[in-house]
Design a protein around this motif. Structure first.
Motif, PDB file in Angstrom:
ATOM      1  N   ASN A  55      40.651  48.602  44.360  1.00 35.89           N
ATOM      2  CA  ASN A  55      39.234  48.896  43.917  1.00 35.89           C
ATOM      3  C   ASN A  55      38.538  47.916  43.044  1.00 35.89           C
ATOM      4  N   LEU A  56      39.342  47.372  42.084  1.00 30.86           N
ATOM      5  CA  LEU A  56      38.588  46.273  41.384  1.00 30.86           C
ATOM      6  C   LEU A  56      38.353  45.174  42.258  1.00 30.86           C
ATOM      7  N   GLN A  57      39.133  44.781  43.137  1.00 33.31           N
ATOM      8  CA  GLN A  57      38.793  43.526  44.018  1.00 33.31           C
ATOM      9  C   GLN A  57      37.670  43.983  44.995  1.00 33.31           C
ATOM     10  N   ARG A  58      37.487  45.448  45.275  1.00 32.92           N
ATOM     11  CA  ARG A  58      36.302  45.458  46.249  1.00 32.92           C
ATOM     12  C   ARG A  58      35.074  45.712  45.279  1.00 32.92           C
ATOM     13  N   LEU A  59      34.933  46.339  44.001  1.00 29.13           N
ATOM     14  CA  LEU A  59      33.748  46.464  43.712  1.00 29.13           C
ATOM     15  C   LEU A  59      33.405  45.307  42.614  1.00 29.13           C
ATOM     16  N   PHE A  60      34.233  44.497  42.206  1.00 27.15           N
ATOM     17  CA  PHE A  60      33.784  43.061  41.501  1.00 27.15           C
ATOM     18  C   PHE A  60      34.432  42.010  42.292  1.00 27.15           C
ATOM     19  N   PRO A  61      33.883  41.623  43.336  1.00 28.29           N
ATOM     20  CA  PRO A  61      34.524  40.653  43.932  1.00 28.29           C
ATOM     21  C   PRO A  61      34.092  39.060  43.327  1.00 28.29           C
ATOM     22  N   ASN A  62      33.012  39.180  42.621  1.00 38.22           N
ATOM     23  CA  ASN A  62      32.508  37.826  42.107  1.00 38.22           C
ATOM     24  C   ASN A  62      32.527  37.687  40.442  1.00 38.22           C
ATOM     25  N   LEU A  63      32.895  38.762  40.069  1.00 33.27           N
ATOM     26  CA  LEU A  63      33.023  38.822  38.346  1.00 33.27           C
ATOM     27  C   LEU A  63      33.604  37.655  37.992  1.00 33.27           C
ATOM     28  N   ARG A  64      33.104  36.651  36.992  1.00 28.88           N
ATOM     29  CA  ARG A  64      34.118  35.728  36.443  1.00 28.88           C
ATOM     30  C   ARG A  64      34.203  35.898  34.918  1.00 28.88           C
ATOM     31  N   SER A  65      33.217  36.674  34.189  1.00 25.48           N
ATOM     32  CA  SER A  65      33.445  36.779  32.886  1.00 25.48           C
ATOM     33  C   SER A  65      33.079  38.311  32.481  1.00 25.48           C
ATOM     34  N   ILE A  66      33.962  38.714  31.607  1.00 29.65           N
ATOM     35  CA  ILE A  66      34.151  40.096  30.973  1.00 29.65           C
ATOM     36  C   ILE A  66      34.076  39.933  29.548  1.00 29.65           C
ATOM     37  N   ASN A  67      33.280  40.693  28.945  1.00 29.35           N
ATOM     38  CA  ASN A  67      33.241  40.846  27.408  1.00 29.35           C
ATOM     39  C   ASN A  67      33.461  42.190  27.089  1.00 29.35           C
ATOM     40  N   LEU A  68      34.924  42.537  26.525  1.00 27.45           N
ATOM     41  CA  LEU A  68      35.414  43.593  26.054  1.00 27.45           C
ATOM     42  C   LEU A  68      35.331  43.764  24.355  1.00 27.45           C
ATOM     43  N   ASN A  69      34.781  42.892  23.748  1.00 28.35           N
ATOM     44  CA  ASN A  69      35.135  43.205  22.216  1.00 28.35           C
ATOM     45  C   ASN A  69      34.667  44.339  21.725  1.00 28.35           C
ATOM     46  N   ASN A  70      35.494  44.732  20.711  1.00 33.69           N
ATOM     47  CA  ASN A  70      35.402  46.015  19.955  1.00 33.69           C
ATOM     48  C   ASN A  70      34.947  47.480  20.760  1.00 33.69           C
ATOM     49  N   SER A  71      36.050  47.249  22.014  1.00 34.30           N
ATOM     50  CA  SER A  71      36.098  48.348  23.061  1.00 34.30           C
ATOM     51  C   SER A  71      37.286  49.150  22.326  1.00 34.30           C
ATOM     52  N   GLY A  72      37.487  50.172  22.955  1.00 35.47           N
ATOM     53  CA  GLY A  72      38.863  51.024  22.685  1.00 35.47           C
ATOM     54  C   GLY A  72      39.936  50.970  23.310  1.00 35.47           C
ATOM     55  N   LEU A  73      40.161  49.741  24.071  1.00 32.40           N
ATOM     56  CA  LEU A  73      41.439  49.331  24.767  1.00 32.40           C
ATOM     57  C   LEU A  73      42.550  49.374  23.752  1.00 32.40           C
ATOM     58  N   SER A  74      43.640  50.231  24.329  1.00 33.35           N
ATOM     59  CA  SER A  74      44.891  50.419  23.449  1.00 33.35           C
ATOM     60  C   SER A  74      45.949  50.122  24.009  1.00 33.35           C
ATOM     61  N   LYS A  75      46.162  49.709  25.223  1.00 33.87           N
ATOM     62  CA  LYS A  75      47.435  49.412  26.166  1.00 33.87           C
ATOM     63  C   LYS A  75      47.483  48.347  26.969  1.00 33.87           C
ATOM     64  N   TRP A  76      48.607  47.498  26.918  1.00 27.61           N
ATOM     65  CA  TRP A  76      48.665  46.407  27.446  1.00 27.61           C
ATOM     66  C   TRP A  76      48.432  46.532  29.109  1.00 27.61           C
ATOM     67  N   GLU A  77      48.615  47.628  29.504  1.00 25.61           N
ATOM     68  CA  GLU A  77      48.353  47.722  30.836  1.00 25.61           C
ATOM     69  C   GLU A  77      46.855  47.451  31.235  1.00 25.61           C
ATOM     70  N   ASP A  78      45.999  47.794  30.197  1.00 29.45           N
ATOM     71  CA  ASP A  78      44.680  47.344  30.585  1.00 29.45           C
ATOM     72  C   ASP A  78      44.244  46.092  30.661  1.00 29.45           C
ATOM     73  N   ILE A  79      45.073  45.079  29.767  1.00 28.06           N
ATOM     74  CA  ILE A  79      44.923  43.746  29.902  1.00 28.06           C
ATOM     75  C   ILE A  79      45.590  43.460  31.141  1.00 28.06           C
ATOM     76  N   GLU A  80      46.684  43.697  31.517  1.00 30.36           N
ATOM     77  CA  GLU A  80      47.201  43.596  32.795  1.00 30.36           C
ATOM     78  C   GLU A  80      46.370  43.481  33.878  1.00 30.36           C
ATOM     79  N   ARG A  81      45.440  44.723  34.090  1.00 26.83           N
ATOM     80  CA  ARG A  81      44.605  45.020  35.073  1.00 26.83           C
ATOM     81  C   ARG A  81      43.339  43.913  35.400  1.00 26.83           C
TER      82      ARG A  81
END
Length: 435
Positions: A223-249
């Motif tokens: 899904n991520l490859q299909r939905l965001f084929p051109n994404l080069r930069s993402i800013n997740l500062n001060n988000s609620g990420l709490s699992k290493w799996e989210d970084i891996e994805r």
């Protein structure tokens, strides 16, 4: 009479630029001169104005457009327009302004009260030339946003910060021109809302989600490859990420090369060095992390750190990345423990006929040693002089006075068994009559 007074207080776009850019404010003729051939009797418009191609009209109290022919005469060359912090609450007025600025490329409407204001589809076409649109803290509806993006075929950057969004209303028509979406400081939490941006903006390169409570990157690699084929930069500062799996994805975004992930719950237990190393080791394709470029050396150090960090964990708890890095570097020996405690040495301190063995901390200074000896040996509080005697070289070098109070003891290469000689400091009794 009251209505006439109210009309006089209305701040129009035309009136503001006439006041701000009239020749009296430019006595030396700076700026681009625009000649208005005729003005109606009683018009507040000057015959000649000095208008730059970038108009900044924030905090001017503008609520109306004014005469469209004046706008067209003044703004034929304008390419950027900042109308932030005004009182525009009617898209009709905004459209009157924009429709008469033929080369407008950048438009900032931030902090105008546009909540509930309706934009007609026919009016949205007026924004077709705009490439950068800033709608921060306007609380415009998603319907309005979609209407604008559908009618701006060249729109590249869209700013929707501080609009109170907790959901995303998906548009049936995509905006393939959009390259940057900044939607910071909203209330987005579920990744199911964030993923909608992929289908609406298929060519998105930069997605700024900072200061939203996004709880996860909950999607499959496909899904991520299909939905965001051109994404080069993402800013997740001060988000609620709490699992290493989210970084891996994040590795599932096929072209991602820049990540910002400061202030997330996942990284709170770690030191600054551990945070950067552990995140960097998980993201092999990222070349900029939290604003800092990643060198080849730093990446290797981070990956080796990652292996050592996890090598004592139970096998079932090891992350997948660990096995990949083991195949790259092999099993690593634990780093040697370096004793960073202060170095000490034992010396004999001689004071007259008295000799005491004293432990010296070699990182202290000569001044520190003098204070220490006064306390330990109960020496006189008046001045003393210290001499260092190297037992192995004393016959050649003789005593060396320790006279620089700020010099560290280790610089004298003092060793176990050497000697410190303490002598009283004799005050000079020489006077001018003795010379």
């Amino acid at each position: 009479m009251e209505s006439s007074s109210d009309e006089e207080e209305v701040r129009t776009f035309v009136k503001v630029i006439s006041e701000k850019y009239n020749p009296e404010n430019f006595p030396y003729g700076q700026g681009l001169g625009v000649v208005v051939l005729s003005t109606p009797p009683g018009s507040p418009v000057k015959d000649r104005l000095f208008l730059p191609s970038i108009l900044v009209l924030n905090y001017c109290g503008i609520s109306k457009a004014g005469d469209k022919s004046d706008i067209a005469a003044f703004c034929a060359h304008v390419v950027e327009l900042d109308l932030s912090y005004n009182q525009l609450n009617d898209w009709g007025e905004i459209c009157t302004i924009v429709s008469n600025i033929p080369h407008l490329d950048f438009l900032n409407l931030s902090m105008n009260p546009l909540s509930g204001a309706e934009l007609e589809p026919s009016m949205a076409e007026i924004f077709s030339r705009v490439r950068q649109l800033v709608l921060i803290n306007t609380h415009v509806s998603w319907d309005t946003v979609h209407m604008l993006t559908q009618q701006t075929p060249e729109l590249e950057e869209l700013f929707l910060c501080l609009n109170g969004y907790n959901t995303v209303s998906e548009s049936q028509t995509s905006c393939p021109s959009l390259r940057l979406l900044q939607i910071t400081d909203n209330q987005l939490q579920a990744w199911a809302e964030v993923r909608k941006f992929g289908s609406m903006y298929p060519c998105l390169r930069t997605l700024v989600l900072a200061n939203n409570s996004v709880e996860s990157v909950g999607d499959t690699q496909e899904n991520l490859q299909r939905l965001f084929p051109n994404l080069r930069s993402i800013n997740l500062n001060n988000s609620g990420l709490s699992k290493w799996e989210d970084i891996e994805r994040l590795n599932f975004f096929p072209k991602l090369e820049e990540v910002k992930a400061k202030g997330i719950p996942l990284l709170e237990p770690y030191t600054t060095h551990e945070r950067r190393s552990l995140v960097l080791a998980q993201l092999p394709s990222v070349i900029v992390l939290n604003g800092g470029s990643v060198s080849n050396g730093e990446r290797e150090d981070a990956e080796r750190f990652f292996i050592r960090f996890y090598q004592d964990c139970p096998k079932q708890e090891l992350p997948e990345r660990y096995h990949i890095l083991i195949s790259k570097y092999g099993q690593l020996a634990p780093l040697a423990e370096v004793d960073l405690s202060p170095r000490c040495t034992l010396v004999d301190v001689r004071w007259g006929e008295r000799v005491e063995t004293v432990s010296l901390r070699l990182e202290q200074t000569v001044g520190d040693l003098k204070k220490h000896l006064r306390e330990v040996l109960q020496l006189p509080t008046n001045g003393i002089r210290l001499f260092y005697i190297n037992r192995e070289m004393c016959s050649v070098l003789g005593p060396e006075e320790l006279k620089w109070g700020c010099r560290a003891l280790h610089s004298y290469r003092i060793r176990d068994g050497d000697e410190i000689l303490v002598v009283p400091k004799v005050k000079s009794r020489c006077s001018s009559t003795d010379l």
